[in-house]
Design a protein around this motif. Structure first.
Motif, PDB file in Angstrom:
ATOM      1  N   ASN A 143       0.841  -1.185   0.000  1.00  0.00           N
ATOM      2  CA  ASN A 143       0.000   0.000   0.000  1.00  0.00           C
ATOM      3  C   ASN A 143       0.881   1.241   0.000  1.00  0.00           C
ATOM      4  OD1 ASN A 143       0.761   0.564   2.859  1.00  0.00           O
ATOM      5  ND2 ASN A 143      -0.473  -1.260   3.258  1.00  0.00           N
ATOM      6  N   ALA A 144       0.258   2.377  -0.167  1.00  0.00           N
ATOM      7  CA  ALA A 144       0.920   3.673  -0.018  1.00  0.00           C
ATOM      8  C   ALA A 144      -0.157   4.709   0.222  1.00  0.00           C
ATOM      9  CB  ALA A 144       1.727   4.030  -1.264  1.00  0.00           C
ATOM     10  N   VAL A 145       0.124   5.631   1.143  1.00  0.00           N
ATOM     11  CA  VAL A 145      -0.745   6.779   1.344  1.00  0.00           C
ATOM     12  C   VAL A 145       0.114   8.027   1.206  1.00  0.00           C
ATOM     13  CG1 VAL A 145      -2.301   8.008   2.904  1.00  0.00           C
ATOM     14  CG2 VAL A 145      -2.331   5.510   2.830  1.00  0.00           C
ATOM     15  N   THR A 146      -0.338   8.962   0.391  1.00  0.00           N
ATOM     16  CA  THR A 146       0.439  10.153   0.067  1.00  0.00           C
ATOM     17  C   THR A 146      -0.199  11.412   0.640  1.00  0.00           C
ATOM     18  OG1 THR A 146      -0.762  10.599  -1.987  1.00  0.00           O
ATOM     19  CG2 THR A 146       1.119   9.092  -2.129  1.00  0.00           C
ATOM     20  N   PHE A 147       0.633  12.439   0.788  1.00  0.00           N
ATOM     21  CA  PHE A 147       0.140  13.754   1.185  1.00  0.00           C
ATOM     22  C   PHE A 147       1.094  14.798   0.626  1.00  0.00           C
ATOM     23  CE2 PHE A 147      -0.466  17.515   3.704  1.00  0.00           C
ATOM     24  CZ  PHE A 147      -1.796  17.497   4.100  1.00  0.00           C
ATOM     25  N   ILE A 148       0.574  15.717  -0.177  1.00  0.00           N
ATOM     26  CA  ILE A 148       1.358  16.846  -0.694  1.00  0.00           C
ATOM     27  C   ILE A 148       0.519  18.101  -0.517  1.00  0.00           C
ATOM     28  CG2 ILE A 148       2.586  17.851  -2.655  1.00  0.00           C
ATOM     29  CD1 ILE A 148       2.610  15.063  -3.949  1.00  0.00           C
ATOM     30  N   ALA A 149       1.080  19.091   0.149  1.00  0.00           N
ATOM     31  CA  ALA A 149       0.401  20.374   0.299  1.00  0.00           C
ATOM     32  C   ALA A 149       1.399  21.499   0.054  1.00  0.00           C
ATOM     33  CB  ALA A 149      -0.208  20.508   1.686  1.00  0.00           C
ATOM     34  N   ARG A 150       0.909  22.538  -0.617  1.00  0.00           N
ATOM     35  CA  ARG A 150       1.730  23.726  -0.840  1.00  0.00           C
ATOM     36  C   ARG A 150       0.988  24.950  -0.306  1.00  0.00           C
ATOM     37  NH1 ARG A 150       4.038  26.505  -6.403  1.00  0.00           N
ATOM     38  NH2 ARG A 150       5.997  27.262  -5.470  1.00  0.00           N
ATOM     39  N   LYS A 151       1.653  25.652   0.599  1.00  0.00           N
ATOM     40  CA  LYS A 151       1.042  26.823   1.237  1.00  0.00           C
ATOM     41  C   LYS A 151      -0.322  26.473   1.820  1.00  0.00           C
ATOM     42  CE  LYS A 151       3.615  29.940  -1.757  1.00  0.00           C
ATOM     43  NZ  LYS A 151       3.578  31.000  -2.794  1.00  0.00           N
TER      44      LYS A 151
ATOM     45  N   ARG B  17      23.019  13.400  -2.118  1.00  0.00           N
ATOM     46  CA  ARG B  17      22.901  12.168  -2.896  1.00  0.00           C
ATOM     47  C   ARG B  17      21.590  11.464  -2.579  1.00  0.00           C
ATOM     48  NH1 ARG B  17      28.961  10.293  -1.110  1.00  0.00           N
ATOM     49  NH2 ARG B  17      30.126  11.868  -2.309  1.00  0.00           N
ATOM     50  N   TYR B  18      20.714  12.180  -1.881  1.00  0.00           N
ATOM     51  CA  TYR B  18      19.464  11.557  -1.413  1.00  0.00           C
ATOM     52  C   TYR B  18      18.239  12.421  -1.679  1.00  0.00           C
ATOM     53  CZ  TYR B  18      16.229   9.088   1.679  1.00  0.00           C
ATOM     54  OH  TYR B  18      15.163   8.398   2.180  1.00  0.00           O
ATOM     55  N   GLY B  19      18.354  13.719  -1.540  1.00  0.00           N
ATOM     56  CA  GLY B  19      17.196  14.601  -1.578  1.00  0.00           C
ATOM     57  C   GLY B  19      16.700  14.971  -2.954  1.00  0.00           C
ATOM     58  N   ASP B  20      17.418  14.557  -4.006  1.00  0.00           N
ATOM     59  CA  ASP B  20      16.979  14.773  -5.385  1.00  0.00           C
ATOM     60  C   ASP B  20      16.685  16.253  -5.638  1.00  0.00           C
ATOM     61  OD1 ASP B  20      17.102  11.930  -6.231  1.00  0.00           O
ATOM     62  OD2 ASP B  20      15.638  11.722  -4.630  1.00  0.00           O
ATOM     63  N   GLN B  21      15.484  16.626  -6.096  1.00  0.00           N
ATOM     64  CA  GLN B  21      15.237  18.016  -6.488  1.00  0.00           C
ATOM     65  C   GLN B  21      14.869  18.929  -5.323  1.00  0.00           C
ATOM     66  OE1 GLN B  21      13.118  15.378  -7.385  1.00  0.00           O
ATOM     67  NE2 GLN B  21      12.143  15.890  -9.335  1.00  0.00           N
ATOM     68  N   ALA B  22      14.792  18.405  -4.113  1.00  0.00           N
ATOM     69  CA  ALA B  22      14.411  19.244  -2.976  1.00  0.00           C
ATOM     70  C   ALA B  22      15.362  20.427  -2.849  1.00  0.00           C
ATOM     71  CB  ALA B  22      14.411  18.424  -1.683  1.00  0.00           C
ATOM     72  N   THR B  23      14.818  21.584  -2.548  1.00  0.00           N
ATOM     73  CA  THR B  23      15.624  22.783  -2.388  1.00  0.00           C
ATOM     74  C   THR B  23      16.650  22.581  -1.284  1.00  0.00           C
ATOM     75  OG1 THR B  23      13.645  24.062  -2.940  1.00  0.00           O
ATOM     76  CG2 THR B  23      15.516  25.267  -2.014  1.00  0.00           C
ATOM     77  N   PRO B  24      17.925  22.932  -1.512  1.00  0.00           N
ATOM     78  CA  PRO B  24      18.896  22.862  -0.420  1.00  0.00           C
ATOM     79  C   PRO B  24      18.376  23.616   0.802  1.00  0.00           C
ATOM     80  CG  PRO B  24      20.026  23.272  -2.488  1.00  0.00           C
ATOM     81  CD  PRO B  24      18.549  23.354  -2.783  1.00  0.00           C
TER      82      PRO B  24
ATOM     83  N   TYR C  38       8.957  12.091   5.416  1.00  0.00           N
ATOM     84  CA  TYR C  38       8.432  13.418   5.141  1.00  0.00           C
ATOM     85  C   TYR C  38       9.533  14.294   4.544  1.00  0.00           C
ATOM     86  CZ  TYR C  38      10.875  14.938   9.415  1.00  0.00           C
ATOM     87  OH  TYR C  38      11.835  15.197  10.368  1.00  0.00           O
ATOM     88  N   THR C  39       9.130  15.302   3.787  1.00  0.00           N
ATOM     89  CA  THR C  39      10.019  16.345   3.304  1.00  0.00           C
ATOM     90  C   THR C  39       9.335  17.683   3.526  1.00  0.00           C
ATOM     91  OG1 THR C  39      10.941  14.899   1.591  1.00  0.00           O
ATOM     92  CG2 THR C  39      11.305  17.269   1.332  1.00  0.00           C
ATOM     93  N   ILE C  40      10.068  18.630   4.105  1.00  0.00           N
ATOM     94  CA  ILE C  40       9.579  19.987   4.347  1.00  0.00           C
ATOM     95  C   ILE C  40      10.464  20.932   3.548  1.00  0.00           C
ATOM     96  CG2 ILE C  40       9.131  21.755   6.087  1.00  0.00           C
ATOM     97  CD1 ILE C  40       9.124  19.421   8.178  1.00  0.00           C
ATOM     98  N   ASP C  41       9.883  21.642   2.581  1.00  0.00           N
ATOM     99  CA  ASP C  41      10.643  22.539   1.706  1.00  0.00           C
ATOM    100  C   ASP C  41      10.203  23.971   1.976  1.00  0.00           C
ATOM    101  OD1 ASP C  41      11.676  24.072  -0.423  1.00  0.00           O
ATOM    102  OD2 ASP C  41      11.655  22.345  -1.781  1.00  0.00           O
ATOM    103  N   PRO C  42      10.941  24.714   2.808  1.00  0.00           N
ATOM    104  CA  PRO C  42      10.526  26.076   3.158  1.00  0.00           C
ATOM    105  C   PRO C  42      10.477  27.028   1.963  1.00  0.00           C
ATOM    106  CG  PRO C  42      12.135  25.249   4.743  1.00  0.00           C
ATOM    107  CD  PRO C  42      12.116  24.284   3.595  1.00  0.00           C
ATOM    108  N   LYS C  43      11.406  26.911   1.036  1.00  0.00           N
ATOM    109  CA  LYS C  43      11.420  27.839  -0.100  1.00  0.00           C
ATOM    110  C   LYS C  43      10.169  27.686  -0.954  1.00  0.00           C
ATOM    111  CE  LYS C  43      14.032  29.332  -4.155  1.00  0.00           C
ATOM    112  NZ  LYS C  43      15.248  29.154  -4.986  1.00  0.00           N
ATOM    113  N   GLU C  44       9.748  26.441  -1.202  1.00  0.00           N
ATOM    114  CA  GLU C  44       8.577  26.187  -2.038  1.00  0.00           C
ATOM    115  C   GLU C  44       7.276  26.171  -1.239  1.00  0.00           C
ATOM    116  OE1 GLU C  44       8.533  26.186  -5.183  1.00  0.00           O
ATOM    117  OE2 GLU C  44      10.648  25.952  -5.719  1.00  0.00           O
TER     118      GLU C  44
END
Length: 410
Positions: A57-65, A352-359, A372-378
């Motif tokens: 299984n997989a459960v996803t969550f993506i939110a922007r602002k 070598r792990y975070g791929d396109q995530a903003t530094p 989880y990933t938290i991207d403050p810039k985006e």
């Protein structure tokens, strides 16, 4: 700027209304800056993974602002019963517990109850005479005592599997009445594997920090989390041990140790059943919680907001900034080429792990495969959960989700 006054216990806090204090569904993905067509790639990826037996299984969550653009469930919460997965399924989140404990420690820090550079032994006397391995089969006093900062950055020299202990001694679950206090006293008897601050060594550090929270607050970690974090944030599905009425929402636990091996029921009864069985006495600050993606997203949004969510401020903006500063010097998190702050991994330009995530983005996951990933810039919070361990496909599961999510960003 207008503000919202909140009374929590005896503490009056002012919360800026400009921060995203609730989640809402985006009117369209485009309104939140995502391509609907490209988001469908996530659906195709997980549908194929389930069909091929790569994931149950997989459960996803993506939110922007604060706008939710992807919150879906794929596969089956129980393969044997063919129970369809749901977005409110409850997962064992293992080391994602560490962020909650870190928030708890930093709340006490802001209240003046501790310094980050206080020695552990100030609160836990069992660490008073802790030794460090000398490399010659013996021990010696450490150059500097291990501190709370060392615990939150995994640089204290406290591993999970200790080199002097032959039998497995990693406790992520227990059914037989082990308490956190007892476990931490066991850990304190083992010498540190290196001088504090010298390198990143993942282990029982946050569990020790959780015990410090209990000693300072006079509350169990369960009660501190519920009263000071979960209830204020509206995290109503996050627990150490599930109430009976929610036990049926816990997903089954599987294993897939090799890519060509089928998914099978996990071999450890305690790992499978600890949230709903046994004596339920262990409150591990580093690995003990169960949660849903929507619940945990609230904690991630709190970090993204600089310390507030649900019109409640738990941490100051400056303390959250401190969490995202490198605390491990020239060391790296394993082979990822990333750094570690207080309670979470910091993605670097050379990751070598975070791929396109903003530094500067923040991330961590759990042993049962959740991340989880938290991207403050985006302004993005994203996460994906399943429960498989060991999992030969862990890296592809979590990283390809992140690649596909960023690939849908316009």
């Amino acid at each position: 700027m207008k503000s919202f006054l909140v009374l929590l216990g005896a503490v009056m806090m002012t919360v800026p209304l400009s921060a995203q204090q609730t989640f809402r569904n985006a009117t369209t993905p485009a309104a939140a800056g995502f391509s609907a067509e490209r988001l469908h790639r996530i659906d195709s990826f997980f549908e194929a993974a389930v069909a091929r037996g790569l994931a149950p299984n997989a459960v996803t969550f993506i939110a922007r602002k604060g706008q939710i653009v992807h919150n879906k469930a794929f596969g089956f919460s129980n393969l044997e019963k063919k129970t369809p997965a749901r977005t409110d399924d409850i997962f064992r989140i293992a080391s994602q517990t560490k962020l909650v404990t870190t928030v708890a420690v930093l709340m006490l820090y802001e209240e003046g109850r501790l310094f980050l550079d206080d020695p552990i032994a100030k609160f836990l006397p069992e660490f008073k005479d802790v030794q460090v391995l000398d490399g010659n089969g013996g021990t010696r006093p450490p150059k500097t005592p291990p501190t709370i900062r060392h615990l939150l950055s995994h640089s204290a020299g406290i591993p999970y599997q200790h080199p002097t202990v032959k039998e497995p001694n990693v406790y992520l679950s227990d059914l037989n009445g082990l308490t956190t206090e007892e476990l931490i006293k066991q850990v304190a008897k083992r010498p540190l594997t290196h001088d504090p601050g010298e390198q990143f060594t993942y282990g029982y550090n946050t569990d020790v920090a959780g015990r410090i929270v209990e000693v300072i607050s006079g509350k169990s970690l369960k009660d501190f989390f519920h009263e000071r974090i979960f209830r204020p944030l509206g995290m109503n599905d996050t627990y150490f041990y599930l109430p009976k009425e929610k036990a049926g929402r816990l997903v089954e636990m599987y294993a897939k140790g090799e890519m060509d091996a089928p998914l099978t029921l996990h071999g450890s009864v305690s790992n499978r059943t600890f949230p709903i069985a046994g004596k339920q006495t262990l409150y591990l600050g580093g690995a003990g919680l169960v949660s849903t993606v929507a619940d945990y997203a609230k904690l991630c949004q709190l970090v993204l907001n600089g310390g507030s969510f649900n019109h409640v401020r738990l941490l100051s903006r400056k303390t959250v900034e401190l969490m995202g500063r490198n605390q491990i010097g020239n060391s790296f998190v394993w082979d990822r080429n990333d750094k570690f702050g207080l309670g979470l991994q910091i993605i670097t330009e050379d990751t070598r792990y975070g791929d396109q995530a903003t530094p500067g983005s923040l991330t961590w996951g759990g042993a049962y495969c959740s991340e989880y990933t938290i991207d403050p810039k985006e302004g993005i919070v994203m996460m994906v959960f399943t429960n498989v361990s060991p999992y030969a496909w862990y890296g592809e599961f979590v990283r390809k989700f992140r690649v596909l999510a960023y690939g849908a960003l316009e």
